[in-house]
Design a protein around this motif. Structure first.
Motif, PDB file in Angstrom:
ATOM      1  N   ASP A 171     100.159  65.650  51.170  1.00  0.00           N
ATOM      2  CA  ASP A 171      99.315  66.445  50.280  1.00  0.00           C
ATOM      3  C   ASP A 171      97.969  66.739  50.920  1.00  0.00           C
ATOM      4  N   LEU A 172      97.463  65.783  51.691  1.00  0.00           N
ATOM      5  CA  LEU A 172      96.145  65.906  52.315  1.00  0.00           C
ATOM      6  C   LEU A 172      96.190  66.579  53.681  1.00  0.00           C
ATOM      7  N   GLY A 173      97.375  67.013  54.105  1.00  0.00           N
ATOM      8  CA  GLY A 173      97.497  67.655  55.401  1.00  0.00           C
ATOM      9  C   GLY A 173      97.593  66.687  56.558  1.00  0.00           C
ATOM     10  N   GLU A 174      97.827  65.411  56.262  1.00  0.00           N
ATOM     11  CA  GLU A 174      97.927  64.378  57.298  1.00  0.00           C
ATOM     12  C   GLU A 174      99.397  64.231  57.693  1.00  0.00           C
ATOM     13  N   ARG A 175      99.875  65.166  58.469  1.00  0.00           N
ATOM     14  CA  ARG A 175     101.313  65.319  58.684  1.00  0.00           C
ATOM     15  C   ARG A 175     101.908  64.201  59.540  1.00  0.00           C
ATOM     16  N   PHE A 226      90.717  87.146  47.222  1.00  0.00           N
ATOM     17  CA  PHE A 226      91.743  86.105  47.267  1.00  0.00           C
ATOM     18  C   PHE A 226      92.012  85.690  48.703  1.00  0.00           C
ATOM     19  N   HIS A 227      92.048  86.648  49.617  1.00  0.00           N
ATOM     20  CA  HIS A 227      92.302  86.327  51.020  1.00  0.00           C
ATOM     21  C   HIS A 227      91.236  85.376  51.560  1.00  0.00           C
ATOM     22  N   GLU A 228      89.996  85.601  51.192  1.00  0.00           N
ATOM     23  CA  GLU A 228      88.919  84.711  51.641  1.00  0.00           C
ATOM     24  C   GLU A 228      89.117  83.299  51.101  1.00  0.00           C
ATOM     25  N   ARG A 229      89.525  83.222  49.842  1.00  0.00           N
ATOM     26  CA  ARG A 229      89.779  81.903  49.242  1.00  0.00           C
ATOM     27  C   ARG A 229      90.943  81.209  49.946  1.00  0.00           C
ATOM     28  N   PHE A 230      91.967  81.975  50.267  1.00  0.00           N
ATOM     29  CA  PHE A 230      93.121  81.424  50.973  1.00  0.00           C
ATOM     30  C   PHE A 230      92.739  80.945  52.367  1.00  0.00           C
ATOM     31  N   VAL A 231      91.965  81.728  53.100  1.00  0.00           N
ATOM     32  CA  VAL A 231      91.562  81.353  54.457  1.00  0.00           C
ATOM     33  C   VAL A 231      90.727  80.075  54.431  1.00  0.00           C
ATOM     34  N   THR A 232      89.870  79.935  53.423  1.00  0.00           N
ATOM     35  CA  THR A 232      89.074  78.715  53.283  1.00  0.00           C
ATOM     36  C   THR A 232      89.981  77.501  53.080  1.00  0.00           C
ATOM     37  N   ALA A 233      90.983  77.654  52.237  1.00  0.00           N
ATOM     38  CA  ALA A 233      91.926  76.555  51.986  1.00  0.00           C
ATOM     39  C   ALA A 233      92.729  76.232  53.243  1.00  0.00           C
ATOM     40  N   ARG A 234      93.139  77.254  53.961  1.00  0.00           N
ATOM     41  CA  ARG A 234      93.892  77.032  55.199  1.00  0.00           C
ATOM     42  C   ARG A 234      93.040  76.305  56.234  1.00  0.00           C
ATOM     43  N   ARG A 235      91.755  76.666  56.301  1.00  0.00           N
ATOM     44  CA  ARG A 235      90.838  75.993  57.230  1.00  0.00           C
ATOM     45  C   ARG A 235      90.638  74.537  56.810  1.00  0.00           C
ATOM     46  N   ALA A 236      90.521  74.313  55.498  1.00  0.00           N
ATOM     47  CA  ALA A 236      90.365  72.946  55.003  1.00  0.00           C
ATOM     48  C   ALA A 236      91.572  72.088  55.366  1.00  0.00           C
ATOM     49  N   LEU A 237      92.767  72.675  55.276  1.00  0.00           N
ATOM     50  CA  LEU A 237      93.976  71.948  55.629  1.00  0.00           C
ATOM     51  C   LEU A 237      94.011  71.650  57.125  1.00  0.00           C
ATOM     52  N   ALA A 238      93.686  72.632  57.935  1.00  0.00           N
ATOM     53  CA  ALA A 238      93.738  72.454  59.381  1.00  0.00           C
ATOM     54  C   ALA A 238      92.746  71.394  59.858  1.00  0.00           C
ATOM     55  N   ASN A 239      91.589  71.339  59.203  1.00  0.00           N
ATOM     56  CA  ASN A 239      90.532  70.407  59.611  1.00  0.00           C
ATOM     57  C   ASN A 239      90.489  69.126  58.786  1.00  0.00           C
ATOM     58  N   ARG A 240      91.471  69.000  57.844  1.00  0.00           N
ATOM     59  CA  ARG A 240      91.498  67.846  56.954  1.00  0.00           C
ATOM     60  C   ARG A 240      90.165  67.682  56.218  1.00  0.00           C
ATOM     61  N   ARG A 241      89.642  68.820  55.736  1.00  0.00           N
ATOM     62  CA  ARG A 241      88.344  68.818  55.063  1.00  0.00           C
ATOM     63  C   ARG A 241      88.541  69.348  53.648  1.00  0.00           C
ATOM     64  N   ARG A 249      93.802  68.590  40.800  1.00  0.00           N
ATOM     65  CA  ARG A 249      94.810  67.780  41.506  1.00  0.00           C
ATOM     66  C   ARG A 249      95.722  68.721  42.253  1.00  0.00           C
ATOM     67  N   ARG A 250      95.668  68.689  43.569  1.00  0.00           N
ATOM     68  CA  ARG A 250      96.439  69.639  44.361  1.00  0.00           C
ATOM     69  C   ARG A 250      97.119  68.944  45.535  1.00  0.00           C
ATOM     70  N   SER A 251      98.246  69.496  45.937  1.00  0.00           N
ATOM     71  CA  SER A 251      98.833  69.166  47.229  1.00  0.00           C
ATOM     72  C   SER A 251      98.366  70.268  48.158  1.00  0.00           C
ATOM     73  N   LEU A 252      97.387  69.976  49.005  1.00  0.00           N
ATOM     74  CA  LEU A 252      96.785  71.024  49.822  1.00  0.00           C
ATOM     75  C   LEU A 252      97.821  71.699  50.716  1.00  0.00           C
ATOM     76  N   SER A 253      98.737  70.922  51.297  1.00  0.00           N
ATOM     77  CA  SER A 253      99.770  71.508  52.154  1.00  0.00           C
ATOM     78  C   SER A 253     100.626  72.497  51.377  1.00  0.00           C
ATOM     79  N   ASP A 254     101.070  72.081  50.206  1.00  0.00           N
ATOM     80  CA  ASP A 254     101.933  72.936  49.396  1.00  0.00           C
ATOM     81  C   ASP A 254     101.157  74.140  48.872  1.00  0.00           C
ATOM     82  N   LEU A 255      99.917  73.916  48.432  1.00  0.00           N
ATOM     83  CA  LEU A 255      99.125  75.007  47.875  1.00  0.00           C
ATOM     84  C   LEU A 255      98.872  76.091  48.921  1.00  0.00           C
TER      85      LEU A 255
END
Length: 429
Positions: free
Chosen positions: A191-195, A409-424, A379-385
């Motif tokens: 969920d936290l992107g810690e694969r 929406f694209h900006e919000r998505f890119v922010t979430a993708r960056r958060a997942l990639a950086n575990r932030r 409450r989110r699963s960042l990987s799934d979201l």
């Protein structure tokens, strides 16, 4: 929030036949008994049957259903019994309180004394099993980072017991308890992107299950592999892992979950016939299991979850009417009168499904509103979201690239993708 158990077997039959509720009602009225009795079935009656509000239709409707489907009422998910038997069983501890209850359990002097002893008594094992159960029930609503830290702490406290003086039975039981806790940790890591950590935990849980011959635990480890593959776009691997798990899971919640993961993998590759088959098989297995008294437990499959999985399958299969029906019912089933949810991650995915459906229909405002709602759920699963949000972002970029709402929406998505990639995860706050 409805408190009836959905009749997923009836719904699965209708979905496999590619009928909407109005069409099914017309076919019931056109059966020999329907014509003879001048039945007036309509889509609201079908809805009530599928929602579990009516668990044993009147005689003439039961006969008409059998004539239409070739199945007995019991094989369509209906059953006789007292009215209160159809209502969902309330959990003794609501998920939001599960973490506190688990802490209270560990805080008792009796357990503390037992954990310091050189021998593991029956009371210790029972207390540990109950504690793990509470942590698994906290999964749907407790922030992933909080649950990860608590789970790691408990594993550290439990693992040293395996090196103590144990009988063979105690060693086996403690391995099973540790296996469930390790599987939960793997889910939270993912969920936290810690694969890498998630995969390590998954493998460890499988190995513990293998050592003691615990088919359900091994099944859930395979299910985690299927889930990881689904998020990572390895759809053939989803189907393979799900089928491997079904070979060992036995008649259990893991078997249902694995069958539904198979359906999702098949939906991703566009195999409608086989996806419907897997959904139907999952509904049949689920109907043979006891009604769970703790449906909030992460490793328990409940009937409402079947509806949730079907929503995503039909979204990927581009059956928009069916996807919308299941997604809206998922949100309704998991939303309390005060607006809070007992399954926020399911609700987030359902909003993504609705966003995709509305985007395909040309309703940009509603599509983006559903997408933003999914991101706003705490409450989110960042990987799934991020994976699901990419589906919606792709549709929006294909159809509305120059629109301000799509860009937002694209900006919000890119922010979430960056958060997942950086575990932030703090980047989303």
């Amino acid at each position: 929030m409805p408190d009836y158990i959905p009749n997923v077997r009836l719904r699965a039959w209708r979905n496999q036949e590619k009928l909407n509720r109005a069409q099914m009602a017309e076919k019931i009225n056109a059966t020999p008994i329907g014509l003879a009795q001048r039945l007036t079935c309509d889509e609201e009656r079908i809805r009530r049957w599928e929602a579990g509000e009516v668990k044993w239709p009147r005689t003439e409707y039961r006969l008409a259903l059998t004539q239409l489907t070739g199945k007995a009422p019991e094989d369509l998910g209906f059953f006789q019994g007292r009215q209160n038997e159809s209502r969902l069983i309330e959990a003794h501890v609501i998920p939001a309180d599960a973490l506190r209850a688990e802490a209270d359990l560990y805080g008792t002097m009796e357990l503390a004394q037992q954990l310091q002893a050189s021998d593991v008594g029956t009371g210790t094992l029972e207390a540990l099993a109950e504690a793990v159960d509470l942590l698994c029930r906290a999964y749907p609503v407790v922030p992933a980072r909080t649950l990860r830290d608590r789970t790691q702490k408990r594993l550290a406290q439990i693992n040293h017991l395996l090196a103590g003086r144990l009988t063979l039975d105690q060693h086996r039981e403690l391995l099973v308890i540790t296996g469930w806790l390790t599987a939960l940790l793997g889910c939270v890591h993912y969920d936290l992107g810690e694969r890498e950590e998630a995969e390590t935990a998954r493998r460890a849980a499988f190995e513990m299950g293998r050592q003691v011959g615990h088919g359900e635990l091994m099944g859930w480890a395979h299910e985690m592999s299927a889930w990881f593959a689904l998020v990572e776009g390895r759809y053939e691997d989803v189907v393979t892992a799900a089928r491997m798990g079904q070979a060992v899971a036995g008649m259990s919640s893991a078997m249902v979950q694995l069958t539904l993961q198979e359906a999702r993998g098949l939906a991703r590759i566009g195999d409608r016939r086989e996806a419907d088959r897997a959904l139907t098989h999952g509904a049949e297995v689920l109907s043979r299991l006891p009604i769970p008294d703790r449906p909030d437990h992460h490793f328990v499959f409940d009937h409402a979850k079947w509806v949730f999985y079907a929503a995503t399958c039909y979204t990927w299969l581009a059956d928009d009417a069916r996807a919308e029906e299941h997604a809206r019912e998922t949100i309704d089933m998991h939303t309390r009168p005060d607006g809070t949810s007992n399954a926020p991650m399911r609700v987030a995915d359902a909003h993504i499904d609705l966003g995709i459906v509305h985007a395909r229909r040309g309703d940009l405002d509603t599509a983006v509103d559903h997408g933003m709602t999914a991101f706003d759920i705490e409450r989110r699963s960042l990987s799934d979201l991020v994976n699901r949000a990419s589906d919606l972002d792709r549709v929006l970029q294909q159809r509305y690239r120059r629109e301000a709402l799509a860009a937002e929406f694209h900006e919000r998505f890119v922010t979430a993708r960056r958060a997942l990639a950086n575990r932030r995860t703090d980047l989303l706050d």
